[in-house]
Design a protein around this motif. Structure first.
Motif, PDB file in Angstrom:
ATOM      1  N   GLU A  57       0.820  -1.244  -0.050  1.00 19.91           N
ATOM      2  CA  GLU A  57       0.097  -0.093  -0.015  1.00 19.91           C
ATOM      3  C   GLU A  57       0.905   1.256  -0.156  1.00 19.91           C
ATOM      4  O   GLU A  57       0.422   2.298  -0.687  1.00 19.91           O
ATOM      5  CB  GLU A  57      -1.031  -0.034   1.132  1.00 19.91           C
TER       6      GLU A  57
ATOM      7  N   THR B 252      -0.356  -0.825  -5.463  1.00 21.97           N
ATOM      8  CA  THR B 252       0.189   0.299  -4.384  1.00 21.97           C
ATOM      9  C   THR B 252      -0.711   1.638  -4.632  1.00 21.97           C
ATOM     10  O   THR B 252      -1.181   1.953  -5.674  1.00 21.97           O
ATOM     11  CB  THR B 252       1.687   0.704  -4.971  1.00 21.97           C
TER      12      THR B 252
ATOM     13  N   ALA C  98       0.390  -9.976   0.866  1.00 17.42           N
ATOM     14  CA  ALA C  98       0.176  -8.471   1.222  1.00 17.42           C
ATOM     15  C   ALA C  98       1.487  -8.295   1.913  1.00 17.42           C
ATOM     16  O   ALA C  98       2.074  -9.094   2.512  1.00 17.42           O
ATOM     17  CB  ALA C  98      -0.912  -8.267   2.309  1.00 17.42           C
TER      18      ALA C  98
ATOM     19  N   SER D 268      -1.446  -3.154   4.305  1.00 20.80           N
ATOM     20  CA  SER D 268      -1.831  -3.992   3.348  1.00 20.80           C
ATOM     21  C   SER D 268      -2.579  -5.278   3.431  1.00 20.80           C
ATOM     22  O   SER D 268      -3.438  -5.649   2.598  1.00 20.80           O
ATOM     23  CB  SER D 268      -0.270  -4.415   2.182  1.00 20.80           C
TER      24      SER D 268
END
Length: 397
Positions: A8, A46, A106, A111
């Motif tokens: 992320e 992302t 993840a 995430s």
């Protein structure tokens, strides 16, 4: 295999060295490319951090980076991203309904929040790599920890819900089991190093004529650069090069002031950020690479230095206990006089430096090359897919 990699805050295309751009970015980029090299199709999701970010971009053959609209398209500190994870999860759910991945991986706890929420109704198994644990961060940073207060509880939940947890070192397994993450779901797979970029000098020569110590990485207090400067007071004749930081940061002037206050201004050079392709040559120019953070989930710097054949002195924490132990020197964190004693001994013994350098190269090549790391990760994925297919067959699906 179709692999959805969720990262992320750590965009694999971002320049390394910023506040939230470091080892995780390098890891995600290297792992994605190596998995693609095994024949898999990888999409890295992302967060979009700039209005000009393209929706998708090809990073390498077989690897696509997709910028997810979650929160304003501006740079945000990772500790401010939790409120935007529902939007991130909604995007993943829509994309995965249209084209279901075989497995999701993840990276970092937030995430995991997004990936688990998106995968819940789709039957996508989720593997989780934390890269850093809130319990460790809070233990060392205390009131200076800027993580969201709910991080610890959420992180524990993510660890317990993920189909597999991929730890990067054996010390992390101990931390995870203390969080009640089932040990039978934890597999240790280390971070990798690009052995085509990080390798000894082909000419067989290394180092400058003067005695040079290198510290490279982020300059935040927890990375222990202050400890290296304090140690230099007791290592006569040595010069310290500090590489890292970014324009306008508060750590560069802080460290420069510390060096001046200790009478070391002429022996300490703050070199600023170094392009990644220039890092191996910089490492090979040093007699020793020092990395002594207070804590370190894995630590790419010592592995990269080892791959270059440079002896390493590292703090005896986290991933260093796996990577450096037996082929480098380990010291307790925040102990400058002890660090100085180790450096004086190492710098006075060229035969020991050569032996440590050679053993470091052997270990880096045998354990940390990306093809090996990708194959180990692939094995975890296949076990999850096999478990899912077995459950579907048992249910008549």
């Amino acid at each position: 295999m179709r692999i959805a990699m969720v990262s992320e805050h750590a965009d694999p295309l971002a320049a390394v060295g910023g506040v939230d751009a470091g080892g995780q970015n390098v890891h995600v980029a290297g792992l994605a490319a190596a998995l693609a090299g095994l024949g898999h199709e990888v999409t890295v999701y992302t967060r979009r951090a700039a209005a000009g970010d393209p929706a998708t971009i090809a990073m390498a053959p077989g690897v696509t980076v997709e910028h997810v609209p979650a929160g304003p398209p501006v740079p945000l500190a990772k500790d401010d991203l939790l409120p935007h994870m529902p939007a991130f999860a909604d995007h993943l759910r829509r994309r995965w309904r249209a084209s279901r991945p075989d497995v999701a991986h993840a990276h970092f706890w937030m995430s995991g929040v997004a990936a688990l929420e998106a995968a819940e109704d789709l039957g996508v198994p989720v593997a989780q790599t934390f890269h850093a644990l809130g319990t460790v961060k809070r233990r060392w940073q205390g009131s200076a920890d800027t993580s969201p207060p709910e991080r610890l509880a959420i992180e524990r939940d993510v660890g317990r819900r993920a189909a597999a947890v991929i730890a990067t070192c054996s010390d992390e397994v101990r931390e995870l089991t203390a969080m009640d993450v089932p040990v039978d779901r934890i597999t240790v797979v280390p971070c990798g190093v690009d052995l085509g970029l990080f390798h000894p000098d082909e000419a067989g020569t290394r180092g400058e004529p003067d005695v040079r110590i290198l510290s490279i990485g982020r300059l935040v207090p927890r990375k222990g650069v202050d400890t290296v400067i304090e140690a230099l007071c007791h290592v006569p004749g040595a010069r310290l090069v500090i590489a890292g930081g970014e324009p306008g940061d508060e750590d560069t002037p802080r460290l420069r002031a510390l060096a001046a206050a200790r009478g070391l201004a002429g022996r300490v050079r703050l070199a600023g950020a170094v392009a990644r392709e220039d890092v191996p040559a910089l490492m090979r120019s040093a007699q020793v690479v020092v990395t002594v953070p207070w804590y370190e989930p894995f630590g790419m710097v010592p592995v990269e230095a080892m791959a270059c054949g440079v002896p390493v002195v590292a703090s005896a924490v986290g991933g260093h206990l796996d990577t450096v132990s037996g082929c480098g020197m380990l010291v307790p964190p925040r102990r400058p006089r002890l660090l100085a004693a180790v450096l004086r001994d190492l710098l006075a013994r060229p035969e020991l430096r050569a032996a440590l350098g050679a053993s470091g190269v052997r270990r880096a090549r045998s354990r940390y090359g990306w093809p090996r790391v990708a194959a180990q990760t692939e094995s975890v994925y296949r076990s999850l897919i096999g478990d899912r297919l077995g459950r579907l067959a048992a249910a008549g699906g």
